[in-house]
Every structure is written in structure tokens, then in C-alpha cells.
Design a protein around this motif. Structure first.
Motif, short mmCIF file in Angstrom:
data_model
loop_
_atom_site.label_atom_id
_atom_site.label_comp_id
_atom_site.label_asym_id
_atom_site.label_seq_id
_atom_site.Cartn_x
_atom_site.Cartn_y
_atom_site.Cartn_z
N ALA A 198 0.84 -1.21 0.00
CA ALA A 198 0.00 0.00 0.00
C ALA A 198 0.87 1.26 0.00
N ALA A 199 1.95 1.25 0.77
CA ALA A 199 2.86 2.41 0.79
C ALA A 199 3.52 2.60 -0.56
N GLY A 220 3.24 10.27 -7.82
CA GLY A 220 4.17 10.68 -8.88
C GLY A 220 5.62 10.51 -8.52
N GLY A 221 5.88 9.90 -7.38
CA GLY A 221 7.27 9.70 -6.97
C GLY A 221 7.82 8.41 -7.50
N SER A 222 9.05 8.13 -7.15
CA SER A 222 9.63 6.85 -7.52
C SER A 222 9.67 5.97 -6.29
N ALA A 223 9.69 4.70 -6.52
CA ALA A 223 9.65 3.74 -5.42
C ALA A 223 10.92 3.84 -4.58
#
Length: 66
Positions: free
Chosen positions: A50-51, A59-62
């Protein structure tokens, strides 16, 4: 693992290739695989998955794995 109910991502292409598939394991973990390599399965907790989705939706990267 063949008895798992794998679900294809709605964002996967309709040609059957490049598909991300998810399944819920009996122990509660979330399993992920790529259709071109179904024998390679990643597992994570529902909270971590979920995080991960929250970061991607924002819109971020993992983040890197610990």
C-alpha cells in the motif's frame, strides 16, 4: 503456487505481454509477478505494498528496499 488466484493489472496491455499480476497468499502476503517470468515471484506485506502504491500514485519513484 499454481492454486493462487492471480489478477492482471488493469494497466497491463491487452496483448497479454508486459503484464503485472498480483495474488494474495494464504499467509496474508501480497505476491507480484511479471507475465513473461511467472516463476519469479516477489512477496511483500499488504502495508508495504500500500505504501508503494501511494508513492507511485503521488508521482514519486519507489523507495529502495531496506
Amino acid at each position: 503456487m499454481s492454486q493462487l488466484q492471480w489478477q492482471k493489472s488493469s494497466f497491463s496491455d491487452s496483448g497479454g505481454e508486459n503484464c503485472v499480476e498480483l495474488a494474495a497468499a494464504v499467509n496474508g502476503t501480497v505476491l507480484l509477478r511479471e507475465s513473461e517470468a511467472p516463476g519469479v515471484v516477489l512477496s511483500t506485506t499488504p502495508a508495504r505494498f500500500a505504501a508503494f502504491l501511494d508513492v507511485l500514485k503521488a508521482g514519486g519513484s519507489a523507495p529502495a528496499a531496506p
